[in-house]
Design a protein around this motif. Sequence first.
Motif, PDB file in Angstrom:
ATOM      1  N   THR A   1      -7.492  51.686 -15.469  1.00  0.00           N
ATOM      2  CA  THR A   1      -7.157  50.335 -15.916  1.00  0.00           C
ATOM      3  C   THR A   1      -6.353  50.380 -17.215  1.00  0.00           C
ATOM      4  OG1 THR A   1      -9.198  49.483 -14.922  1.00  0.00           O
ATOM      5  CG2 THR A   1      -8.087  48.076 -16.542  1.00  0.00           C
ATOM      6  N   ALA A   2      -5.250  49.706 -17.232  1.00  0.00           N
ATOM      7  CA  ALA A   2      -4.397  49.681 -18.427  1.00  0.00           C
ATOM      8  C   ALA A   2      -5.022  48.815 -19.509  1.00  0.00           C
ATOM      9  CB  ALA A   2      -3.018  49.146 -18.070  1.00  0.00           C
ATOM     10  N   GLU A   3      -4.698  49.133 -20.744  1.00  0.00           N
ATOM     11  CA  GLU A   3      -5.166  48.322 -21.865  1.00  0.00           C
ATOM     12  C   GLU A   3      -4.569  46.920 -21.759  1.00  0.00           C
ATOM     13  OE1 GLU A   3      -7.050  49.426 -25.075  1.00  0.00           O
ATOM     14  OE2 GLU A   3      -7.771  50.399 -23.244  1.00  0.00           O
ATOM     15  N   PRO A   4      -5.364  45.892 -22.062  1.00  0.00           N
ATOM     16  CA  PRO A   4      -4.793  44.539 -22.070  1.00  0.00           C
ATOM     17  C   PRO A   4      -3.805  44.386 -23.220  1.00  0.00           C
ATOM     18  CG  PRO A   4      -7.004  44.519 -22.970  1.00  0.00           C
ATOM     19  CD  PRO A   4      -6.776  45.908 -22.450  1.00  0.00           C
ATOM     20  N   LYS A   5      -2.994  43.363 -23.145  1.00  0.00           N
ATOM     21  CA  LYS A   5      -2.004  43.134 -24.200  1.00  0.00           C
ATOM     22  C   LYS A   5      -2.678  42.906 -25.541  1.00  0.00           C
ATOM     23  CE  LYS A   5       1.996  40.244 -25.339  1.00  0.00           C
ATOM     24  NZ  LYS A   5       2.857  39.109 -24.893  1.00  0.00           N
ATOM     25  N   VAL A   6      -3.801  42.186 -25.527  1.00  0.00           N
ATOM     26  CA  VAL A   6      -4.583  41.940 -26.743  1.00  0.00           C
ATOM     27  C   VAL A   6      -6.014  42.368 -26.466  1.00  0.00           C
ATOM     28  CG1 VAL A   6      -5.431  40.240 -28.388  1.00  0.00           C
ATOM     29  CG2 VAL A   6      -3.128  40.004 -27.429  1.00  0.00           C
ATOM     30  N   GLY A   7      -6.544  43.280 -27.264  1.00  0.00           N
ATOM     31  CA  GLY A   7      -7.901  43.768 -27.056  1.00  0.00           C
ATOM     32  C   GLY A   7      -7.905  45.222 -26.622  1.00  0.00           C
ATOM     33  N   ASN A   8      -9.110  45.786 -26.536  1.00  0.00           N
ATOM     34  CA  ASN A   8      -9.229  47.211 -26.242  1.00  0.00           C
ATOM     35  C   ASN A   8     -10.407  47.504 -25.327  1.00  0.00           C
ATOM     36  OD1 ASN A   8      -8.392  46.934 -29.377  1.00  0.00           O
ATOM     37  ND2 ASN A   8      -7.247  48.580 -28.373  1.00  0.00           N
ATOM     38  N   ILE A   9     -10.189  48.464 -24.423  1.00  0.00           N
ATOM     39  CA  ILE A   9     -11.243  49.028 -23.586  1.00  0.00           C
ATOM     40  C   ILE A   9     -11.628  50.365 -24.215  1.00  0.00           C
ATOM     41  CG2 ILE A   9     -11.849  49.862 -21.284  1.00  0.00           C
ATOM     42  CD1 ILE A   9      -9.507  48.127 -20.213  1.00  0.00           C
TER      43      ILE A   9
ATOM     44  N   GLU B   1     -14.423  60.483 -23.481  1.00  0.00           N
ATOM     45  CA  GLU B   1     -13.404  61.538 -23.555  1.00  0.00           C
ATOM     46  C   GLU B   1     -12.691  61.742 -22.227  1.00  0.00           C
ATOM     47  OE1 GLU B   1     -14.936  65.137 -25.112  1.00  0.00           O
ATOM     48  OE2 GLU B   1     -15.404  64.305 -27.105  1.00  0.00           O
ATOM     49  N   ASP B   2     -13.401  61.459 -21.117  1.00  0.00           N
ATOM     50  CA  ASP B   2     -12.772  61.663 -19.807  1.00  0.00           C
ATOM     51  C   ASP B   2     -11.965  60.447 -19.346  1.00  0.00           C
ATOM     52  OD1 ASP B   2     -14.709  59.833 -19.163  1.00  0.00           O
ATOM     53  OD2 ASP B   2     -15.745  61.102 -17.700  1.00  0.00           O
ATOM     54  N   GLY B   3     -11.884  59.414 -20.210  1.00  0.00           N
ATOM     55  CA  GLY B   3     -11.087  58.235 -19.887  1.00  0.00           C
ATOM     56  C   GLY B   3     -11.849  57.114 -19.228  1.00  0.00           C
ATOM     57  N   THR B   4     -13.080  57.365 -18.793  1.00  0.00           N
ATOM     58  CA  THR B   4     -13.870  56.295 -18.188  1.00  0.00           C
ATOM     59  C   THR B   4     -14.352  55.327 -19.271  1.00  0.00           C
ATOM     60  OG1 THR B   4     -15.868  57.653 -18.322  1.00  0.00           O
ATOM     61  CG2 THR B   4     -14.618  57.725 -16.263  1.00  0.00           C
ATOM     62  N   PRO B   5     -14.499  54.037 -18.941  1.00  0.00           N
ATOM     63  CA  PRO B   5     -14.900  53.049 -19.950  1.00  0.00           C
ATOM     64  C   PRO B   5     -16.335  53.274 -20.427  1.00  0.00           C
ATOM     65  CG  PRO B   5     -13.896  51.980 -18.035  1.00  0.00           C
ATOM     66  CD  PRO B   5     -14.165  53.395 -17.640  1.00  0.00           C
TER      67      PRO B   5
ATOM     68  N   LEU C   1     -10.055  40.245 -26.775  1.00  0.00           N
ATOM     69  CA  LEU C   1      -9.697  39.612 -25.502  1.00  0.00           C
ATOM     70  C   LEU C   1      -9.889  40.505 -24.291  1.00  0.00           C
ATOM     71  CD1 LEU C   1      -6.561  37.441 -26.357  1.00  0.00           C
ATOM     72  CD2 LEU C   1      -8.990  36.955 -26.626  1.00  0.00           C
ATOM     73  N   ALA C   2     -10.153  41.777 -24.489  1.00  0.00           N
ATOM     74  CA  ALA C   2     -10.455  42.634 -23.337  1.00  0.00           C
ATOM     75  C   ALA C   2     -11.714  42.159 -22.624  1.00  0.00           C
ATOM     76  CB  ALA C   2     -10.621  44.085 -23.794  1.00  0.00           C
ATOM     77  N   GLN C   3     -12.579  41.452 -23.332  1.00  0.00           N
ATOM     78  CA  GLN C   3     -13.792  40.919 -22.708  1.00  0.00           C
ATOM     79  C   GLN C   3     -13.471  40.011 -21.519  1.00  0.00           C
ATOM     80  OE1 GLN C   3     -16.892  39.657 -25.837  1.00  0.00           O
ATOM     81  NE2 GLN C   3     -14.963  39.718 -26.980  1.00  0.00           N
ATOM     82  N   ASP C   4     -12.318  39.335 -21.611  1.00  0.00           N
ATOM     83  CA  ASP C   4     -11.959  38.393 -20.551  1.00  0.00           C
ATOM     84  C   ASP C   4     -11.807  39.078 -19.199  1.00  0.00           C
ATOM     85  OD1 ASP C   4     -11.945  36.513 -22.538  1.00  0.00           O
ATOM     86  OD2 ASP C   4      -9.756  36.392 -22.700  1.00  0.00           O
ATOM     87  N   LEU C   5     -11.476  40.361 -19.200  1.00  0.00           N
ATOM     88  CA  LEU C   5     -11.317  41.084 -17.941  1.00  0.00           C
ATOM     89  C   LEU C   5     -12.596  41.077 -17.120  1.00  0.00           C
ATOM     90  CD1 LEU C   5      -9.315  44.208 -19.224  1.00  0.00           C
ATOM     91  CD2 LEU C   5      -8.398  42.138 -18.136  1.00  0.00           C
ATOM     92  N   VAL C   6     -13.732  41.065 -17.822  1.00  0.00           N
ATOM     93  CA  VAL C   6     -15.025  41.028 -17.140  1.00  0.00           C
ATOM     94  C   VAL C   6     -15.589  39.616 -17.093  1.00  0.00           C
ATOM     95  CG1 VAL C   6     -17.358  41.976 -17.049  1.00  0.00           C
ATOM     96  CG2 VAL C   6     -15.485  43.382 -17.912  1.00  0.00           C
ATOM     97  N   ASP C   7     -15.505  38.918 -18.228  1.00  0.00           N
ATOM     98  CA  ASP C   7     -16.177  37.619 -18.340  1.00  0.00           C
ATOM     99  C   ASP C   7     -15.687  36.609 -17.312  1.00  0.00           C
ATOM    100  OD1 ASP C   7     -17.596  38.669 -20.411  1.00  0.00           O
ATOM    101  OD2 ASP C   7     -16.531  37.606 -22.003  1.00  0.00           O
ATOM    102  N   GLN C   8     -14.449  36.760 -16.856  1.00  0.00           N
ATOM    103  CA  GLN C   8     -13.939  35.815 -15.866  1.00  0.00           C
ATOM    104  C   GLN C   8     -14.686  35.898 -14.535  1.00  0.00           C
ATOM    105  OE1 GLN C   8      -9.968  36.836 -14.244  1.00  0.00           O
ATOM    106  NE2 GLN C   8     -10.132  38.751 -15.419  1.00  0.00           N
ATOM    107  N   HIS C   9     -15.440  36.965 -14.336  1.00  0.00           N
ATOM    108  CA  HIS C   9     -16.186  37.132 -13.094  1.00  0.00           C
ATOM    109  C   HIS C   9     -17.629  36.638 -13.191  1.00  0.00           C
ATOM    110  CE1 HIS C   9     -12.966  39.553 -11.276  1.00  0.00           C
ATOM    111  NE2 HIS C   9     -12.827  40.099 -12.477  1.00  0.00           N
TER     112      HIS C   9
END
Length: 551
Positions: free
Chosen positions: A183-191, A195-199, A206-214
């Motif tokens: 998953t790419a970084e959002p324009k505003v906010g951070n995931i 070290e292996d790249g998994t969240p 604003l990265a919270q919105d990626l989850v909160d919308q669900h």
Amino acid sequence: MKKALLFSSLVALSACVSENQADQDVTVIVGDIITMDATRPRASVMILKDGNISAVGDRTLMNDISSAKLIDLSGQTILPGFIDSHVHVRELGMDRIKANLVGVETAEDIVERLEAHFPNPKAGVWLIGQGWDEGEFATRGYPDRAALDAAFPNNPVALESLHGFGGFYNGKALEIAGIDSNTAEPKVGNILRREDGTPTGVMLTLAQDLVDQHIPKADQAKLELAIRAGLTEMSEAGVTSIHEAGMTPVDVAAFKALAARDELPIRVYGLLDGNDNTLMEAWFSNGLEDDPEDWLDIRGIKVFYDGSLGSRTALMAEPYSDKPDAARPTERISPEAMTSLANRAAKLGFQMAVHAIGDEGNNRTLNIYEEALGDDMTARWRIEHAQVVLPDYYDRVATRGVLSSVQSSHAVGDSGWAEDRVGPERIKNAYAWQTILGAGGRLMLNSDLPGEPWTPMETLYFAVTRKKLENAPAEGWYSNQALTVQEALEAMTITNAYGAFQEDALGSLEVGKRADFVVLDADPTKVAPTDIKDIRVRQTWVNGQPVYQAD
């Protein structure tokens, strides 16, 4: 009467000034009255009629009344009702059904709280919590979702941070949102990632919105219940009016429905969510709403500009002093968009109230204000938080009539790490309330609930002592910036009324103003500062009627 939640009995209410039949429209209040009126700071008698104050003075006023209801509160202190000028009351009500995570220090603590709050969750149901301190975790290291995944493999988990600048989610929630190592970084906010790249499960701003919308949304009936619950809880703490910061479209609908049914227990001044373009287009087209009775006014625009100091997402003019590489300065709205909002607000009479935490965030906000307002010093625009500012901030806000809307709980809550973030020099221009007043600026004092201890007595205590509730540190944190009791009370009453264009009706106990007041069991101007937090609210009155009485 309107908005009255009448308690069952008041023995003193039946007493009369004379043997004559009582005039049911007149009530005489006797007590130790702090009016917040500079021309008459103290009084012993206040007369109420039709929801307003018809007289304030000494006991000789009673000689002119042939008959009235008498309420003798001798030995108790009466103050104007507290106005909390920056709250999220819907969240306060909703938080009562969320797991409380305030004070947790590890992911294991979080799991323990969740298991206690949700002992046998049905598979697939979202488990919601709130209150982990993103500032504290940013210092010690953000948590990882492994413990959440092990404890709740079949339930999505979404945990909002104390101040709302971070979210913590388990693997099930990330799976539903389609978030993984690709998953790419959002324009505003951070995931945040391992070290292996998994969240890791932590999402900032604003990265919270990626989850909160669900997350399933509450319907309007549930929102109305939450708002009423929050407002009622605030009335029990002595609050008679709030400024709701960041009303969304569903919030507006819920507040307006409650107002239409006369179901708002205290007064509400609305600040719209300025980050919602669609919402603002509608309000700019229709104009502001000014209720003659001040039960629900909507004329402000709350804009989320930068992030928070704790999460290192606030905009700073120079790098953070600790872990500058870990900083993620955030603009939640572009300067161009905020400039457009400000220009239209100035033209149409809306009030701007911009969230600005970092010194550069405050600087850019003032630049936009100055451009939009020109020579207009009457707009009463506000900066929400003004936590860290540049040295020229004080003269600029005083000259332009910009109000600094600050939270005393934030200073003591952030005291453990704030200086680490900004260093020993910049901290001198952080949470600098006396410097603002000394330059001639106006200070609004509020809670920003539900993120920190929020009752008016706690807010007052923090402001006067610069100490945590356990009275630490002993000398107070940068106590040279502490307020006097009088300064703090003014910032919680008459100045907050001014900040909502309501000073002619609210904020002090004067003839012609609304009879909104609170009864306390002690006088905050006479007790030791460390005892202020222990003062109890005995009664709260709104529009000349009691809405709360202690048992």
